[in-house]
Design a protein around this motif. Structure first.
Motif, short mmCIF file in Angstrom:
data_model
loop_
_atom_site.label_atom_id
_atom_site.label_comp_id
_atom_site.label_asym_id
_atom_site.label_seq_id
_atom_site.Cartn_x
_atom_site.Cartn_y
_atom_site.Cartn_z
N GLY A 30 43.28 76.33 16.62
CA GLY A 30 42.26 77.30 16.96
C GLY A 30 42.48 77.72 18.39
N LEU A 31 41.45 77.63 19.22
CA LEU A 31 41.59 77.88 20.65
C LEU A 31 41.63 76.58 21.45
CD1 LEU A 31 39.23 80.96 21.24
CD2 LEU A 31 41.67 80.90 20.71
N CYS A 32 41.64 75.46 20.75
CA CYS A 32 41.65 74.16 21.43
C CYS A 32 43.09 73.75 21.72
CB CYS A 32 40.98 73.12 20.54
SG CYS A 32 40.99 71.46 21.25
N GLY A 33 43.37 73.43 22.96
CA GLY A 33 44.68 72.91 23.32
C GLY A 33 45.79 73.93 23.33
N ARG A 158 50.49 72.44 25.56
CA ARG A 158 49.37 72.16 26.47
C ARG A 158 49.10 70.67 26.47
NH1 ARG A 158 44.12 74.62 26.88
NH2 ARG A 158 42.63 73.16 27.78
N ALA A 159 49.08 70.06 27.65
CA ALA A 159 48.79 68.63 27.78
C ALA A 159 47.54 68.44 28.62
CB ALA A 159 49.96 67.89 28.42
N TRP A 160 46.88 67.32 28.40
CA TRP A 160 45.72 66.97 29.24
C TRP A 160 46.21 66.43 30.58
CZ3 TRP A 160 43.13 61.68 29.34
CH2 TRP A 160 42.01 61.69 30.20
N LYS A 161 47.05 65.41 30.53
CA LYS A 161 47.63 64.84 31.75
C LYS A 161 49.15 64.80 31.63
CE LYS A 161 43.92 61.79 33.39
NZ LYS A 161 43.58 60.39 33.75
N ARG A 171 44.72 65.04 24.59
CA ARG A 171 43.32 64.61 24.44
C ARG A 171 42.69 65.24 23.20
NH1 ARG A 171 38.13 66.20 26.54
NH2 ARG A 171 36.83 64.36 26.95
N LYS A 172 42.21 64.37 22.32
CA LYS A 172 41.43 64.77 21.15
C LYS A 172 42.16 65.82 20.31
CE LYS A 172 37.19 63.07 23.16
NZ LYS A 172 35.78 63.31 23.49
N THR A 173 41.49 66.94 19.97
CA THR A 173 42.09 67.89 19.02
C THR A 173 43.39 68.49 19.53
OG1 THR A 173 39.84 68.44 18.28
CG2 THR A 173 41.59 69.93 17.61
N ALA A 174 43.59 68.52 20.84
CA ALA A 174 44.83 69.06 21.40
C ALA A 174 46.04 68.20 21.04
CB ALA A 174 44.71 69.20 22.91
N ALA A 175 45.79 67.00 20.51
CA ALA A 175 46.89 66.13 20.07
C ALA A 175 47.37 66.48 18.68
CB ALA A 175 46.44 64.66 20.12
N ASN A 176 46.93 67.61 18.13
CA ASN A 176 47.29 67.99 16.77
C ASN A 176 48.73 68.44 16.66
OD1 ASN A 176 46.49 68.47 14.01
ND2 ASN A 176 44.46 68.88 14.82
N PHE A 177 49.06 69.65 17.11
CA PHE A 177 50.40 70.20 16.98
C PHE A 177 51.22 70.06 18.26
CE2 PHE A 177 48.42 72.21 13.35
CZ PHE A 177 49.46 72.29 12.42
#
Length: 232
Positions: A30-33, A158-161, A171-177
């Motif tokens: 979606g728009l997450c991550g 896109r990474a969190w850290k 982090r969370k949903t951004a760890a999907n693809f």
């Protein structure tokens, strides 16, 4: 890159070498991550004819929707049309070639590509249009479809850290693809929320090792909501 430091100072440097008619993977759900800054940079570049591999294409005026507005994408490999009316319009008009892929199959095609596996059998899609033109096989009484893996010229992640050596934490949903795409690009470019020095990340918490990462940039993110709902 000089030594082990993957950090670059501009989006122009981050996407150096990206040209028309290349294949790109773009992380997020979606728009997450999603790598917002890298997408904005592509929207400002004189490139077209891209094949984009992503779960979906953002919304009309944000995320990959910007590239669709600019008619920079010619083929979209995705699992979901989503909230993007431009995506839907271009698909139905035939302007945009869309290869709709079951979401789990899409994820595995990318993971397999990053692992050097050229193809795999899956039961998903057998007996449906998804299987048309593909090899099928019966194994232990069940029918399977042969799916080719996916790789790309550029993987935009896109990474969190991250640390400056390119080790990544999602982090969370951004760890999907994002993690699997990081392994499947010839050139992997990471946009991170937080960048730290080597040794500051817990080695047990690193999702993607820096060996997969070519370039790293500090991002600034809008974090827009794809579909806002409110409780009455």
């Amino acid at each position: 890159m000089a030594g082990l430091n993957k950090l670059v100072s501009s989006y122009e440097e981050a996407l150096a070498g990206l040209k028309s008619d290349m294949t790109i993977m773009v992380g997020g759900f979606g728009l997450c991550g999603i790598p917002e800054g890298l997408i904005h940079q592509m929207a400002n570049m004189d490139i077209k004819g891209l094949t984009a591999i992503s779960n979906n294409a953002g919304v009309d005026d944000f995320g990959l929707g910007l590239l669709l507005q600019n008619h920079q994408i010619s083929t979209m490999i995705a699992s979901y049309v989503g909230e993007n009316a431009t995506f839907e319009k271009q698909m139905l008009s035939g302007e945009l070639e869309v290869i709709l892929t079951p979401q789990g199959t899409l994820a595995e095609k990318i993971r397999a590509g990053g692992a050097g596996i050229p193809a795999f059998f899956t039961a998903t899609g057998y007996g449906t249009p998804v299987a048309e033109g593909k090899e099928t096989r019966e194994i232990n009484g069940r029918h399977y479809v042969l799916e080719d893996s996916l790789t790309s010229d550029f993987a935009l992640v896109r990474a969190w850290k991250a640390d400056t050596m390119g080790n990544l934490v999602f982090r969370k949903t951004a760890a999907n693809f994002n993690p699997m795409m990081a392994t499947a690009g010839k050139i992997t470019v990471v946009e991170a929320e937080i960048i730290v020095e080597p040794g500051e990340l817990d080695p047990d918490h690193i999702h993607t090792p820096g060996i997969y990462v070519d370039r790293l940039i500090q991002g600034e993110f809008e974090k827009r909501i794809e579909q806002r709902t409110v409780k009455v």
